[in-house]
Design a protein around this motif. Structure first.
Motif, PDB file in Angstrom:
ATOM      1  N   GLU A 213       1.010  -7.003   8.527  1.00  0.00           N
ATOM      2  CA  GLU A 213       1.094  -5.666   7.931  1.00  0.00           C
ATOM      3  C   GLU A 213       2.114  -4.838   8.695  1.00  0.00           C
ATOM      4  O   GLU A 213       2.052  -4.756   9.918  1.00  0.00           O
ATOM      5  CB  GLU A 213      -0.286  -5.006   8.011  1.00  0.00           C
TER       6      GLU A 213
ATOM      7  N   GLU B 183       0.894  -1.158   0.000  1.00  0.00           N
ATOM      8  CA  GLU B 183       0.000   0.000   0.000  1.00  0.00           C
ATOM      9  C   GLU B 183       0.931   1.206   0.000  1.00  0.00           C
ATOM     10  O   GLU B 183       1.567   1.506   0.998  1.00  0.00           O
ATOM     11  CB  GLU B 183      -0.896  -0.023   1.241  1.00  0.00           C
TER      12      GLU B 183
ATOM     13  N   LYS C 158       3.326  -1.100   9.093  1.00  0.00           N
ATOM     14  CA  LYS C 158       2.778   0.230   8.794  1.00  0.00           C
ATOM     15  C   LYS C 158       3.851   1.286   8.639  1.00  0.00           C
ATOM     16  O   LYS C 158       4.869   1.269   9.329  1.00  0.00           O
ATOM     17  CB  LYS C 158       1.868   0.665   9.954  1.00  0.00           C
TER      18      LYS C 158
ATOM     19  N   LYS D 167      -4.859  -7.660  14.416  1.00  0.00           N
ATOM     20  CA  LYS D 167      -5.785  -7.197  13.392  1.00  0.00           C
ATOM     21  C   LYS D 167      -7.039  -8.062  13.355  1.00  0.00           C
ATOM     22  O   LYS D 167      -7.846  -7.970  12.446  1.00  0.00           O
ATOM     23  CB  LYS D 167      -5.088  -7.202  12.027  1.00  0.00           C
TER      24      LYS D 167
HETATM   25 MG    MG Z   1      -3.950  -2.079   5.069  1.00  0.00          MG
END
Ligand code: MG
Ligand code: ADP
Length: 484
Positions: free
Chosen positions: A219, A11, A221, A272
């Motif tokens: 993930e 991302e 970040k 998460k």
């Molecule tokens: Mg994400």
């Protein structure tokens, strides 16, 4: 054969830095000004204020969508992502999350990894607003709202990368696209690029196209440099393989981690499993608008030549070596500098040589960008011309250029200041050579018997001219005069 296959999805957030104003307000899009000076009431969510969409930001976002071969939506609209944080004065972020809102969905991009060409799938690219930036001090935190509302593009890929090298090559390609398409400076040093990196591993024998076979997604970040992305991925692969080998992988939960630059490791932040519910809904203060097909065509027609196109032109039309062309197009400002030098009439391969050797070396050493370089394309062209017309030798040019960069002086002026320019005038050289021969009668006698003494005379001519005699021309005249 490796036992495990690695899946990586990115991302990538990149600010659109090339608009005058923010995405929903008329404040300047420039957050390195004095903190908290580029703010309009709407950025601070004062009651009664309304956002106004910046058409140029939408145009640039659509251009990125077209370049990524995405499908554009029929209507442009935005959504609210609700959460509270001090860097988000409204209590929500205006974004485009749920399909088909994004400016682009289901695209693909071909990029190069070393000598190989790969294609990855793009899930979506969407336009949103950036949050303010907070700086954490020892016992306080300060916030700069200049960044609140800066247009931000988020690009989400499918988990199609299999190594850190592939992921980083893709990010480099995207940075180059953003630069060449004039969407953003895409400068990670200015905090314009931030990535979330998703990593999992699976048994290599299973089919990776079937999501049922994928491992648990981890993930990481807000990694803000490409080096960080590489290190975070490599660390995470190692960590996950160890868990697998210890039989602990399957009990690992989906989680968000952060990358710690100092230790080069990833650190657990939160689980998460219970994802935050952002309660998305369509932003009511921005009317939906129908995307005009003609406008899309116009945007498509105005996409500037991207790096690969420029590289091919340098090779095929300007005769620059593929190796040099590749280095030059890596950063758009460097390619612009090169093109300007060539457009002034400089020999392209010579320009490439100087840029890729001494100039890049100097920039790296001084940690400067080409935009900060004292030497203008015009000055470089002047120096190249002096070499081309044999006024100075290549060796001298190297010396002059180095000195010019160190002392910030025009190289052409330096050449005359140092009395460096070569003697290429035939009459002048003949006169000097005649003098040298007259001054060395014994050597002349020896030369008649032993032609090896020719080099002695060459040396004398160089000595007399302090190295300024043009070597080829002096040798020619010297031969004529000695053999008379
Ligand atoms: Mg994400
Ligand atoms: P989220 O809502 O948690 O952000 P998404 O499904 O939208 O999750 O995926 C976000 C990113 O995670 C995408 O880049 C996607 O490619 C990547 N991703 C999804 N599953 C995996 C996986 N098993 N391994 C690695 N990356 C993954």
């Amino acid at each position: 054969m490796d036992k495990y296959k690695v899946l990586i999805g990115l991302e990538m957030h990149c600010e659109i830095s090339k608009t005058n104003t923010k995405v929903f307000s008329s404040a300047r899009n420039s957050y390195d000004d004095t903190p908290n000076t580029n703010i309009r009431p709407v950025d601070m969510a004062f009651p009664g204020t309304l956002p106004v969409v910046n058409k140029e930001a939408v145009r640039k976002a659509l251009m990125a969508s077209i370049i990524l071969n995405c499908k554009q939506p029929e209507y442009i609209y935005f959504e609210r992502k609700n959460y509270y944080y001090p860097d988000l004065p409204k209590g929500f972020q205006i974004t485009q999350e749920t399909k088909p809102a994004p400016v682009g969905i289901y695209g693909e991009l071909t990029y190069e990894v070393g000598e190989e060409t790969k294609t990855i799938r793009v899930n979506n690219i969407h336009l949103e607003e950036d949050a303010a930036s907070s700086t954490h001090h020892e016992d306080t935190t300060t916030i700069n709202y200049n960044r609140a509302g800066v247009p931000l593009l988020e690009l989400v890929t499918e988990p199609d990368f299999h190594s850190a090298e592939e992921a980083v090559s893709f990010l480099e390609t995207m940075r180059s696209i953003y630069q060449y398409a004039n969407i953003s400076e895409a400068d990670s040093k200015k905090g314009q690029i931030r990535c979330d990196v998703n990593v999992s591993i699976m048994d290599a024998s299973l089919d990776e196209k079937d999501p049922k076979n994928w491992g648990t997604k981890i993930e990481i970040k807000n990694v803000n440099s490409f080096g960080g992305v590489r290190d975070a991925i490599n660390y995470e692969i190692k960590r996950q393989i160890e868990l697998k080998e210890d039989g602990k992988y399957d009990e690992m939960e989906q989680q968000t981690r952060r990358f710690d630059e100092e230790s080069g490791t990833t650190i657990y932040m939160r689980s998460k499993v219970d994802a935050i519910d952002y309660k998305y809904f369509v932003e009511p203060n921005i009317p939906k608008f129908k995307l005009d097909k003609k406008w899309l065509e116009e945007i498509k027609a105005t996409i500037p030549p991207l790096a690969t196109e420029r590289r091919d032109k340098y090779i095929n039309e300007l005769g620059v070596s593929p190796r040099d062309a590749k280095i030059i197009v890596k950063e758009k400002p460097l390619a612009d500098y090169f093109e300007e030098t060539v457009s002034l009439g400089a020999n392209p391969q010579s320009a490439a040589n100087w840029i890729n050797s001494i100039i890049l070396g100097h920039l790296n050493k001084m940690e400067k960008t080409i935009e900060e370089l004292f030497l203008t394309p015009k000055m470089l062209k002047g120096l190249i011309d002096l070499v081309e017309s044999s006024k100075i030798s290549g060796k001298q040019a190297k010396e002059v250029l180095t000195k010019s960069l160190e002392e910030e002086k025009d190289p052409v002026k330096l050449v005359s200041e140092l009395g460096m320019s070569q003697i290429t005038d035939e009459g002048e050289l003949t006169k000097i050579i005649k003098e040298v021969i007259e001054e060395n009668p014994t050597q002349l006698e020896s030369y008649k018997k032993n032609p090896k003494l020719f080099d002695y005379f060459v040396g004398q001519v160089m000595k007399k001219t302090r190295g300024k005699a043009n070597p080829a021309l002096s040798a020619k005249i010297l031969k004529q005069e000695l053999d008379k």
